[in-house]
Design an enzyme around this catalytic site. Structure first.
Site, short mmCIF file in Angstrom:
data_model
loop_
_atom_site.label_atom_id
_atom_site.label_comp_id
_atom_site.label_asym_id
_atom_site.label_seq_id
_atom_site.Cartn_x
_atom_site.Cartn_y
_atom_site.Cartn_z
N ARG B 9 6.04 -2.89 -3.82
CA ARG B 9 5.19 -1.89 -2.82
C ARG B 9 6.32 -1.06 -2.03
NH1 ARG B 9 3.19 -4.78 2.69
NH2 ARG B 9 4.45 -6.57 2.45
N GLU B 57 -12.20 5.39 0.38
CA GLU B 57 -11.32 5.46 -1.08
C GLU B 57 -11.99 6.44 -1.80
OE1 GLU B 57 -12.08 2.49 0.65
OE2 GLU B 57 -10.31 2.00 1.50
N ARG B 166 2.68 -7.12 -2.94
CA ARG B 166 2.97 -7.35 -1.76
C ARG B 166 4.17 -8.38 -1.47
NH1 ARG B 166 1.68 -11.19 2.34
NH2 ARG B 166 1.73 -10.42 4.31
#
Lengths: 272, 312
Positions: B9, B57, B166
């Site tokens: 990320r 979203e 992540r």
């Protein structure tokens, strides 16, 4: 353009719409008929477009979020010269450039593929953001059905249009008060629309959606409003122009029988 | 492999800044997660090209679709759960169907999300995204590959789904000969007894596992499939023909992801036994990322154990 001329065009569009639906044998007459005057005013008077150059970079855009209403939309595009009128009789058939819901990749003049309800206004916001970012003057028009305002995505989009000060975006609600299962108010309840849009900080204009002067003035007011988007709530009649279809929800997605079509063409051709 | 670890990320955020230096027609959208998706790095560098669409979203995907029709190239960013899951139908109908040039940067994929638990651990996104016609699906295995993927996605004309993690992971693609090409798998290690086909952070773990197995006399190859769609059919078939046994490893459900994609290729072209290692049709739960990967058998130790047993 002269109002009399606009009215003549609208009559031709209604006739074409019903001819297309008769040939196709499936489709949505009610909502196609309720937005005819809106489409005619936009395409024959308001929008800056080049039908011989459908993807002209600086054209005004229209997103038909209520994609199921497309027969009258296709009739208007054809009348403007985006494609040959003979194509209209291929609606919804194998290999047709006129899909059951608008497809930007097969139909000249269609600026966005739509049909799944509630998605058009977000896309309009995106186009309007891009115009602002590139300092381009084109305007973006989005036509939504009243029924599709049940979809939450619209209300997300309403907020973002204000956040990004999209004064180049005009939303038109084809407020014919009916959706598949019945009246808007019985199905979910979207009223009071004007207060809701005002609470979202939109510039709100309410008009008679079959009156060319009303539509013309409202579109003009939208253009001269700066700093925020405008919504035109157009009160319309579902099935407008055909006596037995008006204000009757059964004609949302139903095709008339042969006898009914004869009556329809007598009414519409008598008009022309 | 070098000691430095970086989450993909983070690579995504950095790559966007680099990309903008070369191509100023990009625009980055985020849904109130800029610090987590790392588009915050881009926001700091190019604030007027970063659009925060709020926690909405579906609307964000539509905005991206609209922007892309004008020639700008939007990179839409949120967690995989919300990009592929919540906004699936917007991605399908407003981006996929018209084949618009939208790049989706989905972070926090898989169970390595860790402490946030099952609601945020998306093990279904590869399955969802690869069913959309014309959608390219990329799951990079380290920082170098993630940054290359962003550039390649920009250069590809059409919708691309990029899957980022992540958890900070080791750099494994630091050979000077490394080259990223959409749809081309990479042989990380040759082997005669079987081939592991892995994706994302499972590639590094699989290489480690193969090294462990080598010490036990098992010669297992490793292929990195960074592009799950379109998948490198030739390489998959070649591996099956050469080694006769295939193991897939992914931080994703064993249903619909890399394992399924490999089985689809092999069943039609070269029927071969395949062991699918992944999240075994269950939800994740809270815990430290590294602990969860261990628990789910997706670290080197777990892969070694399962593959060694399979090859007995």
């Amino acid at each position: 353009m002269d109002i009399i001329e606009l009215k003549k065009i609208a009559k031709r569009i209604r006739l074409s719409t019903m001819q297309m639906l008769e040939k196709a044998g499936t489709g949505h007459p009610g909502g196609a008929l309720s937005m005819v005057e809106i489409l005619v005013t936009l395409y024959f008077e308001k929008m800056n477009i080049k039908p011989h150059e459908p993807n002209w970079k600086y054209r005004d855009r229209l997103i038909l979020s209520k994609g199921h209403g497309n027969p009258s939309y296709y009739a208007v595009l054809s009348e403007k010269g985006y494609f040959a009128k003979e194509k209209l009789s291929t609606l919804r058939q194998y290999g047709s450039i006129l899909q059951g819901h608008p497809d930007m990749n097969t139909t000249p003049g269609v600026d966005m593929s739509t049909g799944s309800l509630g998605q058009g206004l977000s896309i309009g916001c995106g186009m309007a953001i891009a115009a602002h970012m590139q300092h381009e003057k084109f305007r973006v028009y989005v036509i939504v059905g009243d029924g599709e305002l049940d979809e939450g995505q619209n209300w997300e989009a309403l907020m973002s249009a204000v956040k990004y000060k999209l004064d180049n975006l005009t939303l038109i609600v084809d407020y014919n008060k009916l959706q598949i299962n019945g009246s808007n108010e019985d199905v979910m309840g979207i009223a009071p629309l004007d207060k809701k849009f005002a609470a979202f900080n939109w510039n709100v204009i309410r008009i008679n959606g079959h009156d060319f002067r009303d539509i013309r003035n409202a579109l003009e007011m939208a253009c001269s409003t700066s700093g925020r988007p405008t919504v035109i709530i157009a009160d319309t009649i579902k099935g407008k122009g055909i006596s037995f279809m008006e204000n009757n929800p059964i004609w949302h997605g139903k095709i008339p029988d042969r006898v009914q079509f004869e009556k329809i063409f007598r009414e519409l051709e008598g008009d022309i | 492999m070098t000691a430095a670890k970086i989450a993909t990320r983070e690579s995504y955020g950095n790559a966007l800044v680099e990309l903008y230096k070369k191509h100023n027609n990009i625009i980055v959208l985020d849904a109130d997660l800029a610090a987590a998706t790392k588009t915050g790095i881009f926001k700091k560098a190019v604030p007027d090209r970063h659009y925060d669409c709020g926690i909405a979203e579906a609307n964000m995907m539509g905005i991206a679709a609209g922007i892309s029709t004008t020639g700008l190239v939007p990179f839409v960013s949120t967690f995989a759960m919300f990009a592929a899951g919540r906004a699936f139908e917007q991605v399908r109908n407003s981006i996929g169907y018209p084949h618009l040039n939208v790049k989706i940067g989905a972070t926090h994929a898989g169970i390595s999300v860790g402490e946030d638990g099952a609601t945020h651990q998306c093990n279904e996104d590869i399955a969802l995204m690869r069913t959309i016609p014309g959608m390219v699906v990329i799951n990079p295995s380290d920082d170098i590959e993630a940054r290359a993927a962003v550039e390649a996605a920009y250069n590809y004309d059409g919708p691309v789904y990029m899957r980022f993690g992540r958890l900070a992971i080791p750099i494994i693609n630091d050979k000077p000969s490394y080259k990223f090409e959409i749809g081309k798998g990479v042989v990380m290690r040759a082997g005669k007894d079987a081939t592991i086909i892995a994706t994302g952070l499972c590639v590094g773990a699989s290489i480690e596992a193969a090294e462990k197995m080598a010490q036990k006399g098992l010669d297992v190859g490793v292929i990195n499939i960074h592009t799950i769609k379109p998948i490198d059919k030739e390489l998959v078939i070649e591996a099956a023909q050469k080694t006769g046994k295939i193991i897939t490893v992914e931080e994703h459900s064993i249903i619909g992801g890399l394992g399924s994609a490999v089985c689809e290729v092999l069943s039609e072209n070269c029927p071969t036994p395949v062991l699918r290692i992944g999240v075994n049709d269950c939800f994740g739960h809270s815990g430290p990322a590294v602990g969860l990967l261990h628990e789910f058998g997706l670290d080197a130790e777990g892969i070694d154990k399962k593959v060694s047993e399979y090859l007995k």
